[in-house]
Write a protein that holds these residues in place. Structure first.
Motif, PDB file in Angstrom:
ATOM      1  N   PHE A   1       5.653  -2.747  10.333  1.00 10.88           N
ATOM      2  CA  PHE A   1       6.624  -2.030   9.504  1.00 10.88           C
ATOM      3  C   PHE A   1       6.073  -0.647   9.223  1.00 10.88           C
ATOM      4  O   PHE A   1       4.865  -0.440   9.198  1.00 10.88           O
TER       5      PHE A   1
ATOM      6  N   ARG B   1       5.579   2.723   6.988  1.00 11.87           N
ATOM      7  CA  ARG B   1       5.423   3.023   5.574  1.00 11.87           C
ATOM      8  C   ARG B   1       6.104   4.340   5.232  1.00 11.87           C
ATOM      9  O   ARG B   1       5.563   5.180   4.555  1.00 11.87           O
TER      10      ARG B   1
ATOM     11  N   SER C   1       8.566   5.234   1.196  1.00  8.27           N
ATOM     12  CA  SER C   1       8.072   4.466   0.058  1.00  8.27           C
ATOM     13  C   SER C   1       8.730   3.104  -0.151  1.00  8.27           C
ATOM     14  O   SER C   1       9.420   2.909  -1.142  1.00  8.27           O
TER      15      SER C   1
ATOM     16  N   ALA D   1       7.130   0.788  -1.070  1.00 10.78           N
ATOM     17  CA  ALA D   1       6.454   0.321  -2.283  1.00 10.78           C
ATOM     18  C   ALA D   1       7.285   0.644  -3.516  1.00 10.78           C
ATOM     19  O   ALA D   1       7.323  -0.121  -4.465  1.00 10.78           O
ATOM     20  N   ALA D   2       7.972   1.771  -3.471  1.00 10.94           N
ATOM     21  CA  ALA D   2       8.789   2.156  -4.629  1.00 10.94           C
ATOM     22  C   ALA D   2       9.859   1.108  -4.867  1.00 10.94           C
ATOM     23  O   ALA D   2      10.095   0.674  -5.979  1.00 10.94           O
ATOM     24  N   ASP D   3      10.523   0.695  -3.770  1.00  9.41           N
ATOM     25  CA  ASP D   3      11.560  -0.330  -3.937  1.00  9.41           C
ATOM     26  C   ASP D   3      10.968  -1.600  -4.487  1.00  9.41           C
ATOM     27  O   ASP D   3      11.538  -2.241  -5.356  1.00  9.41           O
ATOM     28  N   LYS D   4       9.791  -1.967  -3.936  1.00 12.17           N
ATOM     29  CA  LYS D   4       9.207  -3.236  -4.362  1.00 12.17           C
ATOM     30  C   LYS D   4       8.814  -3.186  -5.828  1.00 12.17           C
ATOM     31  O   LYS D   4       8.895  -4.204  -6.526  1.00 12.17           O
ATOM     32  N   ILE D   5       8.413  -2.028  -6.304  1.00 17.10           N
ATOM     33  CA  ILE D   5       8.033  -1.950  -7.715  1.00 17.10           C
ATOM     34  C   ILE D   5       9.252  -2.227  -8.578  1.00 17.10           C
ATOM     35  O   ILE D   5       9.177  -2.950  -9.573  1.00 17.10           O
TER      36      ILE D   5
ATOM     37  N   ASP E   1       2.104   6.885  -3.297  1.00 14.39           N
ATOM     38  CA  ASP E   1       2.453   5.654  -2.581  1.00 14.39           C
ATOM     39  C   ASP E   1       1.289   4.696  -2.485  1.00 14.39           C
ATOM     40  O   ASP E   1       1.452   3.488  -2.647  1.00 14.39           O
TER      41      ASP E   1
ATOM     42  N   LYS F   1       0.866   2.932  -5.676  1.00 18.10           N
ATOM     43  CA  LYS F   1       1.892   1.911  -5.850  1.00 18.10           C
ATOM     44  C   LYS F   1       1.571   0.663  -5.045  1.00 18.10           C
ATOM     45  O   LYS F   1       1.711  -0.463  -5.528  1.00 18.10           O
TER      46      LYS F   1
ATOM     47  N   LEU G   1       0.926  -3.076  -6.519  1.00 15.49           N
ATOM     48  CA  LEU G   1       1.656  -4.281  -6.130  1.00 15.49           C
ATOM     49  C   LEU G   1       0.687  -5.354  -5.650  1.00 15.49           C
ATOM     50  O   LEU G   1       0.860  -6.539  -5.923  1.00 15.49           O
TER      51      LEU G   1
ATOM     52  N   TYR H   1      10.049   7.906  -8.078  1.00 18.12           N
ATOM     53  CA  TYR H   1       8.788   7.178  -8.036  1.00 18.12           C
ATOM     54  C   TYR H   1       9.017   5.676  -7.981  1.00 18.12           C
ATOM     55  O   TYR H   1       8.386   4.952  -7.236  1.00 18.12           O
ATOM     56  N   PHE H   2       9.946   5.201  -8.799  1.00 14.86           N
ATOM     57  CA  PHE H   2      10.214   3.769  -8.819  1.00 14.86           C
ATOM     58  C   PHE H   2      11.323   3.370  -7.859  1.00 14.86           C
ATOM     59  O   PHE H   2      11.692   2.205  -7.786  1.00 14.86           O
ATOM     60  N   GLY H   3      11.874   4.342  -7.130  1.00 17.83           N
ATOM     61  CA  GLY H   3      12.937   4.020  -6.184  1.00 17.83           C
ATOM     62  C   GLY H   3      14.170   3.475  -6.876  1.00 17.83           C
ATOM     63  O   GLY H   3      14.806   2.537  -6.399  1.00 17.83           O
TER      64      GLY H   3
END
Lengths: 244, 160
Positions: free
Chosen positions: A4, A6, A9, A11-15, B90, B93, B97, B130-132
Motif C-alpha cells: 500500500f 503511504r 496520509s 494514517a490521518a483517516d485511521k486516527i 505522518d 501519526k 496508531l 491533520y486528522f483527516g
C-alpha cells in the motif's frame, strides 16, 4: 497483499477511526480553549470535545476577563446535560479576575456534580478574596486538592477520605483550630504543602495533636501550620517564614 | 528454552513479525511494556514469532528504539525531543496508531503530548487536515458555531 502506498496520509483517516476516548486523550493535552475549537471540525468531533474529562481554565491565555468568563460558562453550559464525569479541573485566575462570589459558587457546584478527582483553584482577585463554599469540604472523590488565594469561612466538618496531595497557598482561616480541622479532615494525605496561611486570630499553641498518619512529604512555608501534625513526615522541608 | 541474545547479557529475546513480513527482535522486558505483545506471548508462547498485523517495518524499529531506552531507564526529555525531532506529521501519526495498537502506554502518552504540541495554536483547517476530518457542517452551521464560540477562536491562527 500488503502493498500500500503511504500517500495522502492514510494514517490521518485511521486516527479519525479511533474511538472518542482516544481522540479525547490527545485533546486533553491541549489548553481547553483550543480543544474547544475542535468542536467545529465535524459533527462527530463536536461530541468528542464534550467528552474530554480534563478541564484547564487559565485566564492568562484570554484577551480579557469577559472572554474568559464567557468561555467558562459556555463550557459548563455545554456539559450540563452530559453525565460526563470530569476527572480534573484546573482554574487559574490572575490580575484580570472579576469573578464574584456567586459566580464562583456556581463553578464549584458544577464540579461537585462531576466526580472530580483533581482540583486546582487559584482564585486570585485584586479587590476581594473569594470564599470557598463549605459544601465542597465533603467531596469524597477528591484525591488532589490545590487551593490558592481563597478564604475559608466557618465550616463544620472536613471529610476528604481520598486526598493524597494537598497544597494550600495564601488561604485565610478564621483561627488555628480551623487549620487543624481542615488538615485532620485529610487523614490519607501524603504530600502536603502550605504557604502563607493567614489567620484572623493569633495562633495559640495546641495540645494533643496527632500527627497526620500517612504523611510522606511536607513542605511548609508558613508559621501557622501546627508542627505537631507533621511528626510522621518522611521528608520535611521548612522554608523561611514569609511575611504577608 | 532461553535463546541467547547476541549482547553480553543473556536475556530472552522475542521475535516480532510485521504486517509486511519483516522480523525484528526485542528483549522480553521491552515486550512486557507492550501489552498487546505480552498478551500474544501469553497465548502463543515466547518461542514463536509473534505476528503484528497492524504494525509495519517502517515504524517498528523506532518503537523498539524507544523501549530499548526505556528498559535501561534512559528516557530523558532530551532523548524524547531527539526522538520526534525529525519525524514529520505522518510519521508521528503512524507511530501513534502503532503505540495504540500495541498498547504501549508510555510511548502512547508521549506521542499524544507530541501531537497536541504540533496542533497547538494551529487553525481549524489545519487540524481537520491533520486528522483527516471531513467537515459535514453546512457553511451556515459552521459560521453559526464559530460565532457562538468566538472567544475560543481568538488567538488561534487562521489558515490563508
Amino acid at each position: 497483499m500488503a502493498s500500500f502506498s503511504r500517500l495522502s496520509s492514510p494514517a490521518a483517516d485511521k486516527i479519525s477511526d479511533l474511538p472518542d476516548s482516544i481522540l479525547c486523550h490527545i485533546l486533553s493535552f491541549l489548553p481547553s480553549k483550543q480543544a474547544a475549537t475542535t468542536s467545529i471540525l465535524s459533527k462527530r468531533w463536536k461530541q468528542v470535545w464534550l467528552s474530554i474529562f480534563t478541564l484547564h481554565f487559565d485566564d492568562k491565555i484570554f484577551k480579557d476577563f469577559n472572554s474568559f468568563r464567557k468561555f467558562v460558562y459556555l463550557t459548563m453550559f455545554s456539559l450540563r446535560d452530559k453525565k460526563v464525569s470530569i476527572h480534573s479541573l484546573t482554574f487559574r485566575c490572575s490580575r484580570f479576575s472579576r469573578f464574584n462570589q456567586k459566580e464562583f459558587d456556581r463553578i464549584i457546584k458544577f464540579v461537585m456534580q462531576r466526580g472530580i478527582e483533581n482540583l486546582d483553584f487559584d482564585m486570585f482577585h485584586r479587590q476581594r478574596v473569594i470564599k470557598l463554599p463549605p459544601r465542597i469540604l465533603n467531596l469524597k472523590t477528591l484525591q488532589v486538592l490545590k487551593l490558592a488565594n481563597i478564604k475559608m469561612g466557618d465550616f463544620d466538618q472536613v471529610d476528604f477520605p481520598l486526598i493524597k496531595t494537598l497544597h494550600l497557598h495564601r488561604i485565610y482561616f478564621i483561627s488555628p483550630e480551623y487549620i487543624v480541622k481542615f488538615l485532620l479532615g485529610c487523614p490519607m494525605v501524603e504530600d502536603l504543602y502550605t504557604e502563607s496561611l493567614v489567620l484572623n486570630k493569633s495562633p495559640v499553641p495546641m495540645e494533643d495533636l496527632n500527627a497526620l498518619p500517612n504523611l510522606v512529604k511536607a513542605r511548609v512555608c508558613d508559621r501557622n501550620t501546627p508542627m505537631a501534625l507533621l511528626g510522621k513526615a518522611k521528608i520535611l522541608h521548612i522554608d523561611e517564614f514569609l511575611v504577608g | 528454552m532461553a535463546q541467547e541474545a547476541s549482547s553480553s547479557t543473556s536475556s530472552k529475546t522475542i521475535s516480532l513479525k510485521t504486517g509486511d513480513g519483516e522480523i525484528f527482535e526485542i528483549e522480553a522486558s521491552a515486550a512486557k511494556q507492550m501489552k498487546t505483545v505480552q498478551r500474544l506471548i501469553d497465548d502463543l508462547g515466547d518461542d514463536i514469532t509473534i505476528p503484528l498485523h497492524n504494525v509495519f517495518s517502517k515504524e517498528l524499529p523506532k518503537i523498539i528504539e524507544y523501549y530499548k531506552k526505556d528498559i535501561t531507564g534512559e528516557i530523558t526529555k532530551d532523548f524524547e525531543a531527539e526522538f520526534v525531532k525529525d519525524l514529520n506529521d505522518d510519521e508521528v501519526k503512524v507511530l501513534f496508531l502503532a503505540a495504540n495498537y500495541l498498547d504501549a502506554n508510555k510511548l502512547f502518552e508521549f506521542l499524544s503530548q507530541n501531537i497536541a504540541d504540533r496542533l497547538e495554536s494551529k487553525s481549524v483547517e489545519y487540524v481537520r487536515k491533520y486528522f483527516g476530518v471531513e467537515n459535514d457542517f453546512t457553511p451556515e452551521e459552521e459560521s453559526k458555531l464559530r460565532e457562538e464560540r468566538a472567544w475560543s477562536f481568538r488567538g488561534i491562527k487562521e489558515d490563508e
